[in-house]
Design a protein around this motif. Structure first.
Motif, mmCIF file in Angstrom:
data_model
loop_
_atom_site.group_PDB
_atom_site.id
_atom_site.type_symbol
_atom_site.label_atom_id
_atom_site.label_comp_id
_atom_site.label_asym_id
_atom_site.label_seq_id
_atom_site.Cartn_x
_atom_site.Cartn_y
_atom_site.Cartn_z
ATOM 1 N N VAL A 84 -14.920 -10.602 0.770
ATOM 2 C CA VAL A 84 -13.674 -10.209 1.431
ATOM 3 C C VAL A 84 -13.770 -10.499 2.924
ATOM 4 C CG1 VAL A 84 -12.167 -8.277 2.020
ATOM 5 C CG2 VAL A 84 -13.117 -8.451 -0.280
ATOM 6 N N SER A 85 -12.742 -11.121 3.464
ATOM 7 C CA SER A 85 -12.697 -11.396 4.904
ATOM 8 C C SER A 85 -11.239 -11.395 5.351
ATOM 9 C CB SER A 85 -13.351 -12.743 5.226
ATOM 10 O OG SER A 85 -12.664 -13.804 4.571
ATOM 11 N N ALA A 86 -11.037 -11.506 6.663
ATOM 12 C CA ALA A 86 -9.690 -11.571 7.261
ATOM 13 C C ALA A 86 -8.803 -10.441 6.760
ATOM 14 C CB ALA A 86 -9.041 -12.929 6.975
ATOM 15 N N VAL A 87 -9.340 -9.221 6.747
ATOM 16 C CA VAL A 87 -8.576 -8.068 6.267
ATOM 17 C C VAL A 87 -7.587 -7.626 7.342
ATOM 18 C CG1 VAL A 87 -8.706 -5.715 5.386
ATOM 19 C CG2 VAL A 87 -10.549 -7.336 4.892
ATOM 20 N N GLU A 88 -6.333 -7.463 6.954
ATOM 21 C CA GLU A 88 -5.322 -7.013 7.912
ATOM 22 C C GLU A 88 -4.361 -6.065 7.213
ATOM 23 O OE1 GLU A 88 -1.632 -9.182 9.798
ATOM 24 O OE2 GLU A 88 -3.450 -9.747 10.878
ATOM 25 N N ALA A 89 -4.341 -4.819 7.659
ATOM 26 C CA ALA A 89 -3.432 -3.811 7.115
ATOM 27 C C ALA A 89 -2.308 -3.574 8.111
ATOM 28 C CB ALA A 89 -4.171 -2.505 6.838
ATOM 29 N N ASN A 90 -1.081 -3.621 7.624
ATOM 30 C CA ASN A 90 0.098 -3.439 8.466
ATOM 31 C C ASN A 90 0.676 -2.056 8.201
ATOM 32 O OD1 ASN A 90 2.729 -3.442 9.553
ATOM 33 N ND2 ASN A 90 2.893 -5.650 9.347
ATOM 34 N N LEU A 91 0.630 -1.200 9.217
ATOM 35 C CA LEU A 91 1.089 0.178 9.062
ATOM 36 C C LEU A 91 2.569 0.244 8.714
ATOM 37 C CD1 LEU A 91 0.857 3.266 9.391
ATOM 38 C CD2 LEU A 91 1.223 2.944 11.848
ATOM 39 N N MET A 92 3.420 -0.354 9.551
ATOM 40 C CA MET A 92 4.853 -0.225 9.334
ATOM 41 C C MET A 92 5.326 -1.049 8.144
ATOM 42 S SD MET A 92 5.269 1.973 11.538
ATOM 43 C CE MET A 92 6.975 2.244 11.109
ATOM 44 N N GLY A 93 4.659 -2.153 7.845
ATOM 45 C CA GLY A 93 5.041 -2.969 6.703
ATOM 46 C C GLY A 93 4.426 -2.495 5.407
ATOM 47 N N GLU A 94 3.496 -1.519 5.477
ATOM 48 C CA GLU A 94 2.764 -1.034 4.300
ATOM 49 C C GLU A 94 2.184 -2.204 3.506
ATOM 50 O OE1 GLU A 94 4.485 3.018 2.679
ATOM 51 O OE2 GLU A 94 6.040 1.499 2.688
ATOM 52 N N ARG A 95 1.629 -3.149 4.236
ATOM 53 C CA ARG A 95 1.164 -4.384 3.608
ATOM 54 C C ARG A 95 -0.295 -4.616 3.917
ATOM 55 N NH1 ARG A 95 3.942 -9.382 2.973
ATOM 56 N NH2 ARG A 95 5.878 -8.327 3.458
ATOM 57 N N LEU A 133 0.828 -1.205 0.000
ATOM 58 C CA LEU A 133 0.000 0.000 0.000
ATOM 59 C C LEU A 133 0.862 1.254 0.000
ATOM 60 C CD1 LEU A 133 -2.651 -1.008 2.680
ATOM 61 C CD2 LEU A 133 -2.902 -1.100 0.202
ATOM 62 N N GLU A 134 0.370 2.293 -0.609
ATOM 63 C CA GLU A 134 1.022 3.599 -0.557
ATOM 64 C C GLU A 134 0.275 4.495 0.434
ATOM 65 O OE1 GLU A 134 1.487 5.399 -4.353
ATOM 66 O OE2 GLU A 134 2.274 3.569 -5.297
ATOM 67 N N GLY A 135 1.014 5.459 0.978
ATOM 68 C CA GLY A 135 0.394 6.474 1.821
ATOM 69 C C GLY A 135 -0.026 5.998 3.192
ATOM 70 N N MET A 136 0.585 4.927 3.724
ATOM 71 C CA MET A 136 0.246 4.446 5.062
ATOM 72 C C MET A 136 1.047 5.254 6.078
ATOM 73 S SD MET A 136 -2.018 2.071 4.734
ATOM 74 C CE MET A 136 -1.961 1.069 6.211
#
Length: 762
Positions: free
Chosen positions: A45-56, A23-26
């Motif tokens: 869509v399920s099990a959504v997980e956004a990682n701030l420091m990993g930008e993933r 991801l960009e802009g985290m």
């Protein structure tokens, strides 16, 4: 990873698909909430997980849920809310960054991991790009030029100044307004973008177009500053992977040496490492001796001598000798890569304080909008206040209420603490464990392999049977222990080999858990176990043996009995010396107000002999289930940290508030516990406690700064002292302050651990 989401493009047993994007802009935790909230409501869509420091971003996608359940739909929604995404290719597919350097088979040997760790980040530190080269940097420069042009034109055409600022405001609002609408349609109507857009449009409506334009510019500037700060925090994780050299000198079958990308090294390859070179892989020395500087990986400041048969770690520096090394791990699985992966995943684990702040922030924003509305309506309607004045103050209140600084305060500090620890061989698997370690008032230690080096040696052999000698006792014991990896078993086999004794073959081997091992040797059942087991088995030891056992145990030795055919054959005594820094580690823990306790399966005398020398309490003769009961009892008085070797102590590690594995370079240590010590140093436990407390203190400072500034400007806004542009500047300033304070944790040093007198407590 949530619900087993591990790799991009992996098909799951239920027919769904595990996908991953960069991801960009985290920039802050609110970005995580926006991404997860926008995608959670999508079909399939399920099990959504956004990682701030990993930008993933990782999620589970069920394409059978409908025509909208596609990766392309996910990407369109992400772009609409301001986070363009690049899908990470499945293992085996070529990657843009490394393809220029290596053939496609490099992916099968770990390139996918390296590619996923920030090779194409959109922050200030990635690919050598400066802030003005990023999308957010260009937006800030454009808005700044627009506002400056409006200011200049307003002086040339003062009557048209309002319309000039209005045009500048509307143009500047366009990207943020689109994002606010997209977020509202995705189920998040109370986003930060919504607050800012409402405040800016409200200012335009009451004739404060100049301030509205400045507000939008400052908001964009704040996002850019967050992006720059987040990029610097990520640099600590990225630096771990960058320690691995890009090329390696691989030895061909004909003995010639060729330069190849390090990612192409496979298990079993031979590489040459010259003096001054950085080791390109995890491996084993086949030929040569040298001192290796392992500080980039383990934090060990003194070069470590290494020779044939000994391991080397990727990223360490060869000081003074030529080495020939056999590769033991592929690039994606070497120690540095696993540490970086673990730290990145740990940053996605929310600490309890962070969860509390995020829950508070979800109510904060709509509450702030309600408070702003009341500020606008109540004074004019009930007290005859001026509509313009109170509308202006209500709009300023909206900007004061932006929760950016508050929601970034915890994850920024946790990420910095995790990175600082990883650089020094202190690995923690998430914010929850990092917080809990510092709160512990008791640390329980296993003895063998944790407080001691785990390399006991046979010190005494005592024959008991008539006609038996030392060789007979060792021969039988070594036959039973030959197939075991237990430290005591290895020491018996080594002692037999040192005496030139070849043990006979054994059959029907088995164990009595926590008590003994047995096997059939030359037609007789031979058992090696504790004296207590011998008594329980009906093999009465002679009175002289009991006295000898007591004397050996008083010397801090572990004694086992060898039984042959149900009768005593002899005794073996072992001693495993404490690690060099064990006493200093216990003193450091006591200096931090933490009580160290030894939990051991050894007898009471042996346990007391070792514990007494280290100045700690001891609970001895504990079976695995006994350790569990002791841990549970200790937890009744507060959080408990359990330190073990990550294998035999797995149940106790799991039962403790936080389990710490000694020896973080092993697979088991990285996977089994909540934290691990790469350097096998007892002092590392005290350093973990100090790191945890420093991080928690940093979190409290950040929350105090964020809430304190909010409270201050809330009062000044309602009193009419500060206006719109000061309000948004205050929010931006608070965000920058808490991020900068969190980045101080990257400079944390283990030297912060106190070093009191090593005298044992009374």
């Amino acid at each position: 990873m949530a619900d087993g989401v591990q790799r991009a493009g992996t098909t799951l047993p239920d027919g769904g698909e595990a996908l991953a994007w960069r991801l960009e802009g985290m920039d802050c935790a609110s970005c995580v909430a926006k991404v997860e909230g926008a995608l959670a409501r999508m079909p399939g869509v399920s099990a959504v997980e956004a990682n701030l420091m990993g930008e993933r971003l990782t999620l589970r996608l069920d394409r059978s849920a409908g025509p909208e359940a596609t990766p392309e739909t996910v990407e369109r929604r992400l772009a609409a809310i301001g986070h363009p995404a690049t899908r990470l290719a499945p293992p085996g597919a070529p990657a843009t960054h490394r393809a220029r350097e290596a053939a496609s088979e490099a992916h099968a040997r770990g390139e996918a991991f390296l590619h996923a760790h920030g090779d194409e980040d959109d922050d200030e530190a990635a690919e050598g790009r400066r802030w003005w080269q990023t999308a957010k940097g260009r937006l800030v420069l454009g808005l700044g030029a627009l506002v400056a042009a409006a200011w200049g034109l307003s002086h040339l055409l003062p009557r048209e100044a309002y319309w000039i600022y209005l045009a500048a405001t509307l143009v500047a609002l366009w990207p943020f307004g689109r994002r606010a609408v997209a977020l509202a349609r995705a189920g998040n109507p109370f986003s930060i973008e919504t607050l800012m857009c409402v405040a800016a449009l409200g200012a335009v409506a009451i004739g404060a177009a100049e301030e509205a334009a400045v507000v939008v510019f400052l908001f964009a500037l704040g996002e850019l500053l967050e992006n720059v700060a987040a990029g610097r925090a990520r640099a600590g994780i990225r630096a771990l992977v960058e320690l691995i050299p890009r090329t390696a000198r691989r030895e061909r079958a004909d003995g010639a040496v060729e330069a190849v990308p390090a990612e192409r090294l496979g298990v079993g390859d031979l590489v040459r490492v010259r003096p001054g070179d950085r080791v390109p892989c995890d491996g084993e020395i086949i030929e040569g001796r040298s001192s290796l500087d392992e500080s980039p990986v383990t934090g060990e400041s003194v070069p470590v001598p290494r020779g044939p048969g000994e391991p080397v770690l990727a990223g360490s520096v060869n000081a003074d000798g030529n080495l020939r090394v056999r590769v033991t791990r592929a690039a994606a699985d070497n120690t540095l890569a696993r540490i970086a992966r673990m730290v990145e995943e740990a940053t996605a684990s929310r600490a309890p304080t962070q969860r509390l702040v995020e829950r508070f922030a979800r109510w904060w924003t709509p509450g702030a909008m309600g408070a702003a509305l009341l500020t606008i309506l109540v004074p004019p309607l009930l007290f005859g206040g001026d509509w313009w004045t109170w509308t202006y103050r209500g709009l300023a209140l909206l900007l004061v209420a932006c929760p950016c600084a508050l929601v970034i305060s915890v994850p920024a500090a946790v990420a910095s603490g995790l990175s600082a620890g990883a650089r020094r061989g202190l690995l923690v698997k998430g914010g929850a464990a990092l917080e809990a370690i510092g709160a512990a008032r008791t640390v329980a230690f296993d003895k063998t392999g944790t407080l001691t080096a785990g390399r006991p040696r046979v010190t005494d052999v005592v024959p008991l049977a008539a006609g038996a000698d030392d060789a007979a006792v060792l021969r039988s014991a070594a036959a039973v222990e030959a197939g075991s990896s237990h430290p005591l078993a290895r020491s018996v086999v080594e002692a037999a080999a040192a005496h030139g004794i070849a043990p006979p073959p054994a059959t029907e081997a088995g164990t009595v858990p926590g008590k003994a091992v047995f096997a059939t040797v030359e037609g007789r059942r031979v058992e090696v176990g504790s004296p207590r087991h011998a008594a329980e088995a009906g093999a009465a030891l002679p009175a002289a043996a009991a006295a000898r056992i007591e004397a050996l145990e008083a010397e801090g030795k572990t004694v086992v009995a060898v039984l042959s055919g149900g009768a005593p054959l002899g005794l073996l005594a072992f001693r495993d010396e404490p690690r060099e820094d064990a006493a200093a580690g216990m003193a450091a823990l006591r200096g931090l107000g933490v009580t160290p306790v030894m939990l051991t399966g050894d007898n009471e005398r042996t346990g007391r002999a070792v514990a007494g020398a280290l100045g700690m309490e001891v609970r001895a003769q504990l079976l695995p289930e006994d350790k569990l009961r002791v841990i549970e009892a200790m937890k009744a008085d507060g959080p408990v940290v359990m330190v073990g070797d990550g294998i035999n102590d797995a149940p106790a590690l799991a039962a403790a508030s936080v389990g710490v594995a000694m020896g973080g370079g092993t697979d088991v240590a990285l996977e089994a516990a909540d934290a691990a010590l790469v350097r096998e140093r007892v002092m590392g436990v005290a350093e973990l406690v100090a790191l945890s407390r420093a991080t928690v203190a940093n979190i409290r400072q950040n929350v105090g700064i964020a809430l304190g500034l909010k409270a201050l400007f809330l009062v000044t806004t309602l009193a009419g002292v500060t206006g719109l542009w000061i309000a948004i500047l205050a929010d931006t300033g608070a965000t920058v302050l808490v991020t900068a304070n969190a980045l101080r944790m990257l400079r944390w040093r283990p030297a912060a651990v106190p070093g009191p007198s090593t005298e044992a407590p009374a």
